[in-house]
Every structure is written in C-alpha cells, then in structure tokens.
Design an enzyme around this catalytic site. Structure first.
Site, PDB file in Angstrom:
ATOM      1  N   TYR A  47      21.021  65.922 -62.763  1.00  0.00           N
ATOM      2  CA  TYR A  47      21.242  65.144 -62.685  1.00  0.00           C
ATOM      3  C   TYR A  47      21.923  63.883 -63.473  1.00  0.00           C
ATOM      4  O   TYR A  47      22.514  63.179 -62.365  1.00  0.00           O
ATOM      5  CB  TYR A  47      19.462  64.064 -63.630  1.00  0.00           C
TER       6      TYR A  47
ATOM      7  N   TYR B 294      14.002  48.425 -60.623  1.00  0.00           N
ATOM      8  CA  TYR B 294      12.960  48.534 -61.919  1.00  0.00           C
ATOM      9  C   TYR B 294      12.260  46.992 -61.705  1.00  0.00           C
ATOM     10  O   TYR B 294      11.322  47.138 -60.889  1.00  0.00           O
ATOM     11  CB  TYR B 294      13.661  48.713 -62.844  1.00  0.00           C
TER      12      TYR B 294
ATOM     13  N   SER C 164      22.468  55.585 -60.520  1.00  0.00           N
ATOM     14  CA  SER C 164      21.177  55.190 -60.192  1.00  0.00           C
ATOM     15  C   SER C 164      20.971  55.384 -58.245  1.00  0.00           C
ATOM     16  O   SER C 164      19.732  55.741 -58.232  1.00  0.00           O
ATOM     17  CB  SER C 164      20.128  54.508 -60.436  1.00  0.00           C
TER      18      SER C 164
ATOM     19  N   VAL D 254      23.320  51.203 -62.698  1.00  0.00           N
ATOM     20  CA  VAL D 254      23.994  50.608 -63.981  1.00  0.00           C
ATOM     21  C   VAL D 254      25.121  50.535 -63.808  1.00  0.00           C
ATOM     22  O   VAL D 254      26.256  50.091 -64.545  1.00  0.00           O
ATOM     23  CB  VAL D 254      23.526  51.425 -65.267  1.00  0.00           C
TER      24      VAL D 254
ATOM     25  N   LYS E  60      19.918  58.874 -56.862  1.00  0.00           N
ATOM     26  CA  LYS E  60      18.316  58.779 -56.714  1.00  0.00           C
ATOM     27  C   LYS E  60      17.623  58.648 -55.143  1.00  0.00           C
ATOM     28  O   LYS E  60      16.660  59.277 -54.674  1.00  0.00           O
ATOM     29  CB  LYS E  60      17.366  58.164 -57.564  1.00  0.00           C
TER      30      LYS E  60
END
Ligand code: GLN
Length: 303
Positions: free
Chosen positions: A188, A239, A63, A257, A66
């Site tokens: 993605y 998050y 992530s 992760v 992103k």
C-alpha cells in the site's frame, strides 16, 4: 473549443488565489515539496494534449493510485471483489476508522484507505511480485516505462503510517485481510508513493474517458467496468468532499494528499491538476478551483 487558451487563462487566475491550502505533513517526505508548484494538463479524446505550468513535473500521486490497484484487482478477480468492499460513499475522511468497526470489516468503498487496503490484499494474494507486477501494469496502462515509485515517500509513510496499520489490523481481525498485515501495508505505501506528472496522469486515466481502452487502444476494462469505476470516483473520489466536488465540478475524479487531482469526462477528455496545498478535507485547494472554473467556462461537465 480553445482548450489551450482556457487552461492558460484559468492557470493565470487561480495562481493568484489567496486560498492555497496547506501542504500535507503527516507523511514527512511530502512536507518537503515546494508549495508553489502548480500544473494543469488536459488530454482530449483525440489524444491531443494541452498544458500549463508544472504539468511535466512528477509528484506523489498518493490516493489517486487507489483507482489503479482497483483496475488491476478487478481484472484479476472480477466482480467477486465486491464481496469484500462496498460501493457507497462514506461521507467521512479517508482514514476514518469507526465505520469499519460498525460495518464489521467491510469497507464502504475502495477509495477510502480501508477499502484500498483490502484491494491491496487481493493483489498480494494473486500477484507473484506485487510491487513489480503492479508497477508493470501501471506502465502498460500509461504506455510509459519511466513511471516509478518514490522510495523515500514510501519509507516515510511506512515509518509514520500508524492509522493505516490500525485499519489493516482491524480488517485482519474481521478476516478481511488474508495476508500478513506488514506485507499488505508495504504494498500500500508503495502504490501511494507512485510518482507521476499531470501529463502522465492524463495518459494513465485516459481509459476512463475511452470506455476501458488506454491510449494504445488496448482493452484494460470492459466498458461496463469503466462506467462503474467512474461512478465510484464520482461518489467516493473526494471522501467527505465528494458531494461538493460533484456539485461544483460535476465530473468523476480522484484526489491525493500529494496535491494531485485527476478528473474525467467520458467521451470527451481527462484532466489533471497539481498544487500541493490542501484544503481542510485533504483535497488540493487550487486543483478544486481549477476544475470548478474549467467545467463552468467550458460547460463540459457530465451534468
Ligand atoms: N498514503 C496516504 C494515506 O494513506 C493517502 C491518503 C490520500 O491521498 N488521501 O494516508
């Protein structure tokens, strides 16, 4: 300040921690990583680098990528991007779906999976060869041609990425995915499979410490855009643990992760850590400890 001494000391202390977390296994390929891997790298604003442990070994940045797709999408469509994605923290796990239903397909922010999928859709719409063009962009940002996707990781997630497929289909049903869902998911999974070392991560994210200019001093973002992305990383980068990270570390940052974390102090430094064991919120357990100790010992948080 003796950054090298401080990093070595923190490395030695945190390595002894009992609280090593658990390696992610929902992407099968990630579960093969040696849980003992542990690295730290700091790049200061004068581009001097300090590191300890496995700081030069590549891992799956997941992530963290992103933020990089967001930079490229912003450079193409500018502020129009915010018509399709919000900038509020979600307070939910990265792959949470209910909010998307409630908010009619406009993801809370670009750093949760749903938001990142919309950003992917924008890139798929605008890039001729999305995977190649994005990789080229990241290599330019990092000034490093060796950075690449880990195809095994991408394929492994493609086979098991059912929640991301659900999110993409839900977004499509609300009209917030314009391209073929499979094409967006394929892009993605590739962006998430980008492999980098802590050292490469600090070079890639240097622009956020330097008002939008990379290590080669090329301008990738306007200073105000860099400031805004730092704000999003601070409020949404971890998050449902973003508040805790802000509270304990006090820096904008982003986790993945794969066990990586990158954090930034504008005008001062960029720091990256890697330890594959995750806490129950999906953030690297040792990485969180390193960064908390680092800003505590040095007093160098943004607050
Ligand atoms: N590729 C991962 C996923 O979509 C990224 C999650 C993460 O790093 N938090 O599930």
């Amino acid at each position: 300040m003796d950054f090298q001494g401080i990093i070595e000391e923190i490395y030695a202390t945190v390595k002894q921690s009992e609280n090593k977390g658990t390696v992610a296994s929902y992407i099968p390929e990630l579960s093969k990583v040696n849980p003992e891997k542990f690295g730290i790298c700091l790049l200061d604003i004068n581009q001097k680098s300090y590191f300890a442990g496995d700081a030069e070994e590549s891992f799956s940045i997941q992530s963290i990528s992103k933020v990089l797709t967001l930079v490229q999408a912003l450079s193409i469509v500018g502020e129009d991007l915010w018509k399709r994605v919000g900038v509020e923290p979600s307070g939910d796990p990265f792959n949470f779906l209910s909010l998307l239903e409630l908010e009619k397909g406009i993801p809370r922010n670009p750093l949760i999976n749903a938001g990142a999928l919309v950003v992917c859709d924008i890139l798929v719409s605008h890039l001729k060869n999305p995977k190649e063009d994005f990789l080229h962009f990241v290599r330019a940002l990092a000034n490093d041609k060796t950075i690449d996707y880990d195809k095994k990781v991408a394929l492994s997630e493609k086979r098991t990425g059912f929640r991301n497929a659900a999110a993409a289909n839900l977004l499509k049903s609300f009209g917030n995915i314009h391209n073929d869902v499979d094409a967006v998911l394929d892009f993605y999974f590739h962006q998430c499979s980008l492999a980098m070392s802590c050292k490469q991560l600090t070079k890639t994210f240097f622009l956020f410490a330097n008002h939008g200019q990379c290590t080669q001093l090329h301008k990738f973002l306007q200073p105000s855009q860099a400031k805004r992305i730092n704000a999003i990383m601070l409020s949404c980068g971890f998050y449902d643990e973003a508040g805790e990270f802000s509270f304990k570390v006090g820096l904008p940052g982003k986790s993945g992760v794969g066990g990586g974390i990158v954090a930034i102090h504008p005008d001062k430094y960029c720091i990256a850590t890697w330890s594959p064991g995750l806490n129950h919120k999906g953030n690297s357990s040792l990485g969180m400890q390193v960064l908390e100790q680092f800003t505590t010992k040095t007093g160098l948080s943004i607050f």
